[in-house]
Design a protein around this motif. Structure first.
Motif, mmCIF file in Angstrom:
data_model
loop_
_atom_site.group_PDB
_atom_site.id
_atom_site.type_symbol
_atom_site.label_atom_id
_atom_site.label_comp_id
_atom_site.label_asym_id
_atom_site.label_seq_id
_atom_site.Cartn_x
_atom_site.Cartn_y
_atom_site.Cartn_z
ATOM 1 N N SER A 19 -40.165 19.254 42.779
ATOM 2 C CA SER A 19 -39.473 20.482 43.269
ATOM 3 C C SER A 19 -40.240 21.479 43.174
ATOM 4 O O SER A 19 -41.292 21.788 42.150
ATOM 5 C CB SER A 19 -38.232 20.582 42.323
ATOM 6 O OG SER A 19 -37.568 21.813 42.592
ATOM 7 N N ALA A 20 -40.327 22.493 43.948
ATOM 8 C CA ALA A 20 -41.262 23.621 44.586
ATOM 9 C C ALA A 20 -40.693 24.470 44.876
ATOM 10 O O ALA A 20 -39.904 24.454 45.840
ATOM 11 C CB ALA A 20 -42.775 23.079 44.659
ATOM 12 N N VAL A 21 -40.929 25.960 44.699
ATOM 13 C CA VAL A 21 -40.567 27.060 45.359
ATOM 14 C C VAL A 21 -41.890 27.625 45.994
ATOM 15 O O VAL A 21 -42.705 27.959 45.380
ATOM 16 C CB VAL A 21 -39.824 28.143 44.454
ATOM 17 C CG1 VAL A 21 -39.765 29.360 45.224
ATOM 18 C CG2 VAL A 21 -38.626 27.698 44.029
ATOM 19 N N LEU B 239 -32.850 26.566 51.559
ATOM 20 C CA LEU B 239 -32.502 27.697 52.333
ATOM 21 C C LEU B 239 -33.699 28.998 52.328
ATOM 22 O O LEU B 239 -34.027 29.175 50.977
ATOM 23 C CB LEU B 239 -31.220 28.317 52.016
ATOM 24 C CG LEU B 239 -29.968 27.406 52.143
ATOM 25 C CD1 LEU B 239 -28.614 27.933 51.450
ATOM 26 C CD2 LEU B 239 -29.676 26.717 53.198
ATOM 27 N N SER B 240 -34.102 29.510 53.312
ATOM 28 C CA SER B 240 -35.000 30.568 53.336
ATOM 29 C C SER B 240 -34.456 31.651 52.906
ATOM 30 O O SER B 240 -33.217 32.188 53.243
ATOM 31 C CB SER B 240 -35.633 30.477 54.920
ATOM 32 O OG SER B 240 -36.755 31.429 54.983
ATOM 33 N N THR B 241 -35.111 32.541 52.243
ATOM 34 C CA THR B 241 -34.934 33.788 51.930
ATOM 35 C C THR B 241 -35.410 35.147 52.518
ATOM 36 O O THR B 241 -35.313 36.148 52.225
ATOM 37 C CB THR B 241 -35.356 33.991 50.464
ATOM 38 O OG1 THR B 241 -36.603 34.152 50.516
ATOM 39 C CG2 THR B 241 -34.850 32.964 49.426
ATOM 40 N N VAL B 242 -36.476 34.300 53.637
ATOM 41 C CA VAL B 242 -36.903 35.421 54.497
ATOM 42 C C VAL B 242 -36.875 35.006 56.144
ATOM 43 O O VAL B 242 -36.384 34.072 56.437
ATOM 44 C CB VAL B 242 -38.371 35.675 54.332
ATOM 45 C CG1 VAL B 242 -38.662 36.438 52.804
ATOM 46 C CG2 VAL B 242 -39.040 34.218 54.552
ATOM 47 N N PRO C 200 -47.632 38.002 47.236
ATOM 48 C CA PRO C 200 -47.994 36.712 46.422
ATOM 49 C C PRO C 200 -46.879 36.712 45.249
ATOM 50 O O PRO C 200 -46.494 37.522 44.615
ATOM 51 C CB PRO C 200 -49.412 37.082 45.948
ATOM 52 C CG PRO C 200 -49.995 38.100 46.895
ATOM 53 C CD PRO C 200 -48.849 38.905 47.369
ATOM 54 N N GLY C 201 -46.404 35.416 45.110
ATOM 55 C CA GLY C 201 -45.580 35.227 44.189
ATOM 56 C C GLY C 201 -44.099 35.248 44.467
ATOM 57 O O GLY C 201 -43.328 34.825 43.916
ATOM 58 N N GLN C 202 -43.836 35.764 45.730
ATOM 59 C CA GLN C 202 -42.476 35.943 46.211
ATOM 60 C C GLN C 202 -41.940 34.653 46.647
ATOM 61 O O GLN C 202 -42.586 33.851 47.502
ATOM 62 C CB GLN C 202 -42.375 36.819 47.213
ATOM 63 C CG GLN C 202 -40.925 37.139 47.920
ATOM 64 C CD GLN C 202 -41.023 38.056 49.093
ATOM 65 O OE1 GLN C 202 -42.127 38.870 49.284
ATOM 66 N NE2 GLN C 202 -39.914 38.338 49.930
ATOM 67 N N GLY C 203 -40.670 33.981 46.184
ATOM 68 C CA GLY C 203 -40.193 33.036 46.561
ATOM 69 C C GLY C 203 -39.654 33.028 47.988
ATOM 70 O O GLY C 203 -38.663 33.875 48.401
ATOM 71 N N LEU C 204 -40.155 32.041 48.781
ATOM 72 C CA LEU C 204 -39.631 31.941 50.246
ATOM 73 C C LEU C 204 -38.437 30.829 50.589
ATOM 74 O O LEU C 204 -37.673 30.990 51.182
ATOM 75 C CB LEU C 204 -40.955 31.782 51.052
ATOM 76 C CG LEU C 204 -41.952 32.778 51.013
ATOM 77 C CD1 LEU C 204 -43.185 32.499 52.131
ATOM 78 C CD2 LEU C 204 -41.419 34.321 51.211
ATOM 79 N N ILE C 205 -38.791 29.667 49.961
ATOM 80 C CA ILE C 205 -37.874 28.599 50.259
ATOM 81 C C ILE C 205 -38.327 27.599 49.059
ATOM 82 O O ILE C 205 -39.194 27.625 48.645
ATOM 83 C CB ILE C 205 -38.066 28.111 51.588
ATOM 84 C CG1 ILE C 205 -37.048 27.224 51.825
ATOM 85 C CG2 ILE C 205 -39.291 27.461 51.908
ATOM 86 C CD1 ILE C 205 -36.763 26.847 53.593
ATOM 87 N N ASN C 206 -37.218 26.734 48.799
ATOM 88 C CA ASN C 206 -37.455 25.545 47.727
ATOM 89 C C ASN C 206 -37.496 24.329 48.579
ATOM 90 O O ASN C 206 -36.906 24.039 49.725
ATOM 91 C CB ASN C 206 -36.251 25.322 46.927
ATOM 92 C CG ASN C 206 -34.794 25.501 47.424
ATOM 93 O OD1 ASN C 206 -34.392 26.037 48.471
ATOM 94 N ND2 ASN C 206 -34.141 24.228 47.287
ATOM 95 N N LEU C 207 -38.577 23.434 48.039
ATOM 96 C CA LEU C 207 -38.601 22.019 48.719
ATOM 97 C C LEU C 207 -38.517 20.943 47.823
ATOM 98 O O LEU C 207 -38.727 21.162 46.476
ATOM 99 C CB LEU C 207 -40.009 22.240 49.069
ATOM 100 C CG LEU C 207 -40.695 20.626 49.704
ATOM 101 C CD1 LEU C 207 -40.027 20.327 50.855
ATOM 102 C CD2 LEU C 207 -42.080 20.680 50.144
ATOM 103 N N GLU C 208 -37.726 20.104 48.013
ATOM 104 C CA GLU C 208 -37.029 19.065 47.014
ATOM 105 C C GLU C 208 -37.653 17.675 47.569
ATOM 106 O O GLU C 208 -37.323 17.489 48.816
ATOM 107 C CB GLU C 208 -35.553 19.192 46.602
ATOM 108 C CG GLU C 208 -35.113 20.397 46.440
ATOM 109 C CD GLU C 208 -35.374 20.976 44.939
ATOM 110 O OE1 GLU C 208 -36.032 20.315 44.098
ATOM 111 O OE2 GLU C 208 -35.502 22.474 44.989
ATOM 112 N N ALA C 209 -38.251 16.946 46.967
ATOM 113 C CA ALA C 209 -38.562 15.210 47.088
ATOM 114 C C ALA C 209 -37.294 14.705 46.397
ATOM 115 O O ALA C 209 -37.128 14.545 45.472
ATOM 116 C CB ALA C 209 -39.968 15.009 46.414
#
Length: 285
Positions: free
Chosen positions: A18-20, A125-128, A136-145
């Motif tokens: 899991s990553a943002v 879901l995208s936040t932008v 830098p460091g702003q969360g844009l979207i989460n990715l889940e395997a």
């Protein structure tokens, strides 16, 4: 029949990875190359930042590096011919290395302007939106395997000697009533939790159809032992007296109280470890 010794507990479903996604450089988003909820592959470009200025800087740096290379090669040729100045050649070599490093630096920044998936998975879901300025460091979207999921749970430390990797777990979820999922223990935490006197385990659960989602509450049944040929009787036949259990066995038309040692209880039946043998007639009620 076969019976299983089972520990029942609760756990939490997690993504295998899991990553943002966050940008490494500031910039304005010029392209979003995915659909929310879409499955993506590793290294697939998801966001592109405006790199116009960086590309111009790269062209300038490459021109300087090209000129520095010509200067260095010319001075090196003169030295080979015995008419060159080594000090000037060394300065030219240093300038060439600096110019080459500058090209590599700008290329790396341009590479950072394309945000890629670090692993294969499913996007959230995208936040932008296109046109947003990000830092830098702003969360844009989460990715889940989620092809495989992790289920983390705890069991009392009293069962520690019975825990092993590879043990089977049965998992039920509120979102899928009446449906059971099978998993396998893949890791046991080497350190017990002193506050709860429990041991943390992790099981892997296959999720090829992506029905299950990370974050779900799970009810976990861990099979720690299987008795292949257990002697079972109905639970209602067992009577309790203080710290012992007994049943009434019929012998020559008479009911005799027989002390028994019980084991696993399963589906209204109880395992008899000692005190009875197969074929005995017992009083149920």
């Amino acid at each position: 029949q076969a019976v299983q010794v089972v520990i029942e507990t609760t756990g939490l479903v997690k993504a295998e990875s899991s990553a943002v996604l966050t940008p490494e450089i500031p910039g304005r988003i010029v392209a979003i190359q995915f659909k929310e909820g879409q499955a993506v592959e590793k290294d697939q470009v998801l966001f592109k930042l405006d790199d116009t200025i960086m590309v111009a800087e790269l062209n300038q740096a490459q021109a300087k590096a090209s000129f520095a290379k010509v200067q260095y090669e010319r001075l090196q040729t003169l030295i080979t011919q015995g008419t060159g100045n080594k000090s000037q050649r060394d300065e030219a070599e240093a300038e060439l290395k600096a110019a080459t490093a500058q090209v590599a630096l700008i290329q790396a920044r341009i590479e950072q302007a394309s945000l890629k998936a670090p692993f294969s998975g499913v996007l959230g879901l995208s936040t932008v939106e296109v046109g947003d300025y990000v830092v830098p460091g702003q969360g844009l979207i989460n990715l889940e395997a989620i092809d495989n999921l992790k289920v983390d749970f705890k069991v009392p430390e009293t069962f520690l000697k019975s825990l092993n990797e590879g043990q089977e777990v049965q998992i039920s979820l509120d979102g899928f009533p009446g449906r059971a999922f099978k998993g396998t223990v893949t890791a046991i935490d080497p350190q017990a939790e002193a506050s709860t006197h429990s041991v943390k385990l992790r099981a892997i659960l296959e999720n090829a159809d992506h029905d299950l989602k990370p974050g779900l509450f799970a009810r976990v049944a861990l099979v720690i032992e299987t008795h292949a040929n257990a002697l079972l009787i109905p639970e209602q036949a067992v009577q309790l007296a203080q710290d012992s259990a007994f049943v009434y066995r019929v012998e020559d038309g008479t009911a005799h109280q027989v002390k028994v040692k019980t084991g696993v209880r399963q589906n209204g039946m109880v395992e008899i470890v000692s005190g009875l043998k197969e074929g005995d007639d017992i009083i149920i009620s």
